[in-house]
Write a protein that holds these residues in place. Structure first.
Motif, PDB file in Angstrom:
ATOM      1  N   GLY A 229     -45.879  24.063  33.472  1.00 14.60           N
ATOM      2  CA  GLY A 229     -45.343  25.068  32.564  1.00 14.60           C
ATOM      3  C   GLY A 229     -46.286  26.239  32.376  1.00 14.60           C
ATOM      4  N   TYR A 230     -47.573  25.950  32.205  1.00  9.28           N
ATOM      5  CA  TYR A 230     -48.560  27.025  32.046  1.00  9.28           C
ATOM      6  C   TYR A 230     -48.640  27.865  33.322  1.00  9.28           C
ATOM      7  N   SER A 231     -48.636  27.207  34.477  1.00  9.55           N
ATOM      8  CA  SER A 231     -48.696  27.932  35.755  1.00  9.55           C
ATOM      9  C   SER A 231     -47.491  28.847  35.920  1.00  9.55           C
ATOM     10  N   THR A 232     -46.325  28.351  35.505  1.00 11.54           N
ATOM     11  CA  THR A 232     -45.105  29.153  35.605  1.00 11.54           C
ATOM     12  C   THR A 232     -45.173  30.369  34.688  1.00 11.54           C
ATOM     13  N   GLY A 233     -45.594  30.148  33.437  1.00 13.31           N
ATOM     14  CA  GLY A 233     -45.742  31.272  32.510  1.00 13.31           C
ATOM     15  C   GLY A 233     -46.756  32.283  33.004  1.00 13.31           C
ATOM     16  N   LEU A 234     -47.842  31.797  33.594  1.00 20.01           N
ATOM     17  CA  LEU A 234     -48.872  32.698  34.105  1.00 20.01           C
ATOM     18  C   LEU A 234     -48.328  33.554  35.245  1.00 20.01           C
ATOM     19  N   SER A 235     -47.519  32.968  36.117  1.00 16.85           N
ATOM     20  CA  SER A 235     -46.953  33.743  37.227  1.00 16.85           C
ATOM     21  C   SER A 235     -46.045  34.854  36.712  1.00 16.85           C
ATOM     22  N   LEU A 236     -45.276  34.568  35.663  1.00 17.91           N
ATOM     23  CA  LEU A 236     -44.420  35.598  35.068  1.00 17.91           C
ATOM     24  C   LEU A 236     -45.247  36.673  34.366  1.00 17.91           C
ATOM     25  N   ALA A 237     -46.319  36.246  33.691  1.00 19.72           N
ATOM     26  CA  ALA A 237     -47.185  37.218  33.018  1.00 19.72           C
ATOM     27  C   ALA A 237     -47.841  38.150  34.028  1.00 19.72           C
ATOM     28  N   ILE A 238     -48.234  37.612  35.176  1.00 19.06           N
ATOM     29  CA  ILE A 238     -48.821  38.442  36.240  1.00 19.06           C
ATOM     30  C   ILE A 238     -47.804  39.474  36.716  1.00 19.06           C
ATOM     31  N   LEU A 239     -46.562  39.044  36.883  1.00 20.66           N
ATOM     32  CA  LEU A 239     -45.498  39.957  37.304  1.00 20.66           C
ATOM     33  C   LEU A 239     -45.335  41.083  36.300  1.00 20.66           C
ATOM     34  N   TYR A 240     -45.380  40.744  34.998  1.00 23.48           N
ATOM     35  CA  TYR A 240     -45.224  41.750  33.950  1.00 23.48           C
ATOM     36  C   TYR A 240     -46.405  42.714  33.947  1.00 23.48           C
ATOM     37  N   VAL A 241     -47.626  42.185  34.024  1.00 21.54           N
ATOM     38  CA  VAL A 241     -48.827  43.035  34.005  1.00 21.54           C
ATOM     39  C   VAL A 241     -48.845  43.983  35.202  1.00 21.54           C
ATOM     40  N   CYS A 242     -48.327  43.542  36.335  1.00 23.48           N
ATOM     41  CA  CYS A 242     -48.304  44.381  37.544  1.00 23.48           C
ATOM     42  C   CYS A 242     -47.182  45.419  37.506  1.00 23.48           C
ATOM     43  N   GLY A 243     -46.342  45.386  36.479  1.00 24.84           N
ATOM     44  CA  GLY A 243     -45.317  46.410  36.324  1.00 24.84           C
ATOM     45  C   GLY A 243     -44.046  46.171  37.103  1.00 24.84           C
ATOM     46  N   SER A 244     -43.858  44.979  37.663  1.00 26.10           N
ATOM     47  CA  SER A 244     -42.638  44.683  38.411  1.00 26.10           C
ATOM     48  C   SER A 244     -41.569  44.125  37.479  1.00 26.10           C
ATOM     49  N   LYS A 245     -40.338  44.090  37.973  1.00 26.79           N
ATOM     50  CA  LYS A 245     -39.216  43.628  37.167  1.00 26.79           C
ATOM     51  C   LYS A 245     -38.566  42.409  37.805  1.00 26.79           C
ATOM     52  N   MET A 246     -37.885  41.649  36.964  1.00 28.59           N
ATOM     53  CA  MET A 246     -37.104  40.525  37.447  1.00 28.59           C
ATOM     54  C   MET A 246     -35.837  41.046  38.118  1.00 28.59           C
ATOM     55  N   ASN A 247     -35.379  40.324  39.118  1.00 27.77           N
ATOM     56  CA  ASN A 247     -34.062  40.554  39.694  1.00 27.77           C
ATOM     57  C   ASN A 247     -33.489  39.194  40.054  1.00 27.77           C
ATOM     58  N   LEU A 248     -32.350  39.183  40.716  1.00 28.13           N
ATOM     59  CA  LEU A 248     -31.703  37.901  40.962  1.00 28.13           C
ATOM     60  C   LEU A 248     -32.590  36.961  41.763  1.00 28.13           C
ATOM     61  N   LEU A 249     -33.248  37.466  42.812  1.00 31.66           N
ATOM     62  CA  LEU A 249     -34.125  36.603  43.595  1.00 31.66           C
ATOM     63  C   LEU A 249     -35.342  36.184  42.791  1.00 31.66           C
ATOM     64  N   MET A 250     -35.879  37.114  41.991  1.00 27.13           N
ATOM     65  CA  MET A 250     -37.085  36.798  41.225  1.00 27.13           C
ATOM     66  C   MET A 250     -36.804  35.762  40.149  1.00 27.13           C
TER      67      MET A 250
END
Length: 748
Positions: A229-250
């Motif tokens: 769970g922590y690893s999953t949250g960290l991967s999403l936080a990295i995505l947010y910090v890098c300025g990318s957005k979620m999409n269907l594949l993400m």
């Protein structure tokens, strides 16, 4: 982590507590980053268009000259020209910030019946047939041009349509029939959010339940799932910090990282349990953790590295969402290894699960006797018939490999949603009662100094439209001809007057405002929109080629030329690109992972042989897709490279224990048996946990995600066969000698 095992017991306790305390301090930041990332869901249709393609450049050029073609189409049973609800809803929608312009069948008929056209009502209806008016001459629709605000939040735009329909016309959402790019993107956004906030949670719960049952320790299962769970949250936080957005594949990033983190954590936990159960003393927990980390860090790191290589190879794709998924999932898997070796050892040290010391010499009589007997029987059978097993597996691979060259791909609408879904039902109703919905744009170029006047240019446009309708495929077309007076063909006074009326600047401006004519410094551009069916068996690529072959000779005779663009050519190109991306990323992953295995095994021959079981799942599953007639989807492309990395994960763990057995002086058969006994349980546990979590996503109504889940399950099961059947058979046979040449183990 060496510091944790080189200190006194008190120092170890303090170090473990400090580690967990620091992790706890970062949890709010990780949660904030993860939630912020989840709120950025955006499925702009433009992101699926490869930016480097000539087809995309042509489409961008078209949009620059004729404006955005993003629309929403609205209708309902009983939506007819004389239905007062049509004009009422159109008026309300025109005032909405989400739409720039609203057209209805009746509003356009009224325009055509006014000067200067003065068409009869019957002629106006005929000209709008298949575009705004259905085959019965009565059914109509509203065509809404989506504004900047609507494109920024398509879900709100579609919700606004439903809200105003209810408020203005007492039409419930269930009665509306919606279509168009805005509606499609909104449907994908809604499904993405359902995946993230409903199915992902259910998947996590199912994974936890299965892990608890298989590991026979709720405490150990909680630790593993906290790490995941922590690893999953960290991967999403990295995505947010890098300025990318979620999409269907993400949206598949969280469950994929979660499941892969569980896989690594289960392997490390099994190293710990093996080390603890190998000791018959009361100090088993004291030494087991250091032994587990010492023996497990290299295979776990190498497994994560190969998985990341498989994922990052997706960055070779020309389609941006696939690129981003590959990059961020690789980052997520890599960061999860760091989390694993920081968090899990500290948790195990402070909260050791209860593990009974087991004497392996007497293990056959223990509570795990059935498992040990199964392993012994499996190894004995595979070793005895190793040549037959290898030949059988290779024959299966060869059989399914025949289908690989014939694999088909699709990005068509009807292949994105399940039959019977609201999206498919709406499109079927609209195409039956109004007209086709998928546009192909033809732009006719006339040089500025062309000797043809406006009337002659329009006559050529009319000839092209007629040629389009003469082809076998039923389509609807719209051009300046539909919005203009009848073209004069003679030299009578009436014809001369009509010609002068058409050649007036006001006529040209009227067509420019309608987005069917554009004037540049060097050219006059005439637009023809041909709409084909979204639902059906039409081959868009073949249809586009047929159109060009039929139209180009007409244009050449008049010194004009054509540009063919729109959604249809882009769909065709994207379908071909999916196959290219699949094979390119798979070959890149194969080559790099093979190099990693050469380094680990210190033998080119052994590395190439070890890759055979890792090819087994991809060849069998993707070859099987062709045999059962299922085309590749956007989500399918991601699975091949990821699955290879996951398969190598288990291969590395198995080979690690096999090489250690060889280093201890065991025979190959005994080394296989030892590796089987130590790895088979963990492999089956991780496969079961991962598959159970993925199966939750098979209830999705969005076919690419459904295919992603089923393919990953099939690939994981096939990888298990490759690692627990084919690999041991190879090691037991003549080829197994290549793994004995170097006695240096990856980690003794």
């Amino acid at each position: 982590m060496n510091r944790l095992f080189s200190k006194t017991p008190q120092q170890k306790d303090r170090y473990a507590r400090a580690t967990l305390f620091l992790i706890a301090l970062t949890v709010p930041l990780v949660i904030f980053g993860a939630i912020s990332a989840l709120k950025t869901t955006s499925n702009d249709p433009r992101q699926w268009l490869p930016k480097s393609f000539a087809e995309t450049s042509r489409y961008d050029w078209f949009l620059q000259h004729f404006g955005s073609d993003e629309i929403a189409v609205v209708s309902w049973p009983g939506c007819e020209l004389d239905d007062p609800r049509v004009s009422s809803l159109a008026g309300s929608l025109e005032e909405s910030e989400f739409f720039d312009r609203v057209r209805t069948g009746q509003s356009v008929i009224d325009q055509l019946m006014q000067p200067p056209l003065d068409l009869s009502r019957a002629e106006a209806r005929r000209r709008l047939g298949g575009i705004l008016i259905g085959p019965n001459g009565k059914t109509t629709c509203l065509v809404l041009s989506t504004s900047v605000a609507g494109k920024a939040d398509r879900v709100k735009a579609v919700s606004e349509i439903e809200r105003l329909s209810q408020a203005t016309c007492q039409l419930p959402a269930s009665e509306l029939r919606l279509a168009g790019p805005t509606v499609d993107a909104a449907a994908i956004d809604i499904e993405s959010r359902r995946l993230l906030f409903q199915l992902a949670g259910i998947s996590a719960f199912v994974s936890f339940f299965v892990a608890s049952m298989r590991l026979k320790s709720i405490r150990l299962a909680i630790m593993i799932l906290v790490v995941a769970g922590y690893s999953t949250g960290l991967s999403l936080a990295i995505l947010y910090v890098c300025g990318s957005k979620m999409n269907l594949l993400m949206t598949m990033l969280p469950p994929l990282v979660y499941i892969l983190s569980i896989s690594s954590a289960v392997h490390l936990a099994n190293y710990y349990r093996d080390a603890a159960s190998d000791s018959a003393t009361q100090d088993a927990h004291t030494n087991a953790l250091g032994t587990a980390v010492a023996k497990g860090w290299l295979p776990c790191v190498l497994a994560a590295a190969t998985t990341s290589i498989g994922l990052v190879s997706l960055s070779l794709s020309k389609i941006e969402p696939i690129q981003m998924f590959g990059i961020y999932s690789a980052i997520g898997v890599t960061s999860s290894v760091g989390v694993l070796f920081v968090l899990l050892p500290a948790a195990l040290h402070l909260f050791p699960p209860r593990i009974e010391p087991i004497d392996r010499a007497a293990q056959a009589t223990s509570g795990d006797a059935n498992t040990i007997r199964f392993s012994d029987y499996a190894v004995a059978a595979i070793s005895r018939h190793n040549v037959l097993v290898v030949i059988a597996c290779l024959a299966v691979m060869a059989f399914y490999a025949k289908g690989l060259p014939s694999i088909k791909s699709t990005v068509r609408l009807q292949d994105r949603f399940l039959d019977g879904s609201d999206a498919i039902n709406d499109y079927q109703w609209l195409e039956t009662n109004v007209g086709p919905m998928v546009p192909l744009e033809i732009v006719i170029h006339f040089d500025k100094d062309s000797p043809l006047d406006l009337v002659k240019q329009m006559r050529l446009v009319a000839a092209v439209q007629k040629k389009i309708h003469s082809l076998d495929e039923p389509v609807a077309t719209m051009s300046a001809i539909n919005l203009s007076p009848s073209l004069p063909s003679g030299s009578r006074v009436r014809d001369v007057i009509q010609r002068k009326l058409i050649n007036r600047p006001s006529t040209k401006q009227h067509l420019i405002d309608a987005n069917f004519l554009a004037v540049t410094d060097s050219e006059q551009l005439w637009r023809i929109t041909a709409r084909a069916n979204a639902i059906g068996d039409l081959d868009y690529g073949l249809y586009a080629e047929q159109l060009q072959l039929a139209i180009d000779p007409l244009l050449e005779q008049q010194g004009a030329r054509g540009t063919y663009t729109g959604i249809i050519p882009l769909i065709y190109k994207a379908q071909r690109q999916l196959l290219m991306d699949l094979f390119r990323s798979f070959l890149a992953a194969f080559a790099i992972i093979a190099l990693v295995l050469v380094f680990v095994l210190r033998s080119v021959s052994a590395a190439l042989i070890a890759m055979v079981p890792n090819l087994f799942p991809a060849v069998v599953v993707f070859g099987g897709l062709e045999w059962i007639g299922i085309p590749l989807q956007i989500g399918s492309v991601m699975t091949a490279s990821a699955a290879m990395g996951i398969a190598v994960d288990d291969t590395l763990h198995f080979l690690t224990w096999f090489r250690r057995g060889i280093d201890r002086g065991l025979s190959r058969k005994d080394a296989i048996s030892d590796a089987y006994g130590r790895c088979a349980g963990a492999m089956m546990q991780t496969t079961l946990i991962c598959c159970s979590g993925l199966l939750v996503f098979t209830v999705s109504s969005f076919v690419p995600i459904l295919h992603f889940a089923w393919l990953m399950v099939a690939l994981l099961l096939a990888a298990l066969i490759g690692d627990l059947v084919l690999l041991p058979a190879i090691l037991a046979g003549p080829l197994g000698r290549f793994f004995e040449k170097s006695k240096a183990s990856p980690n003794r």
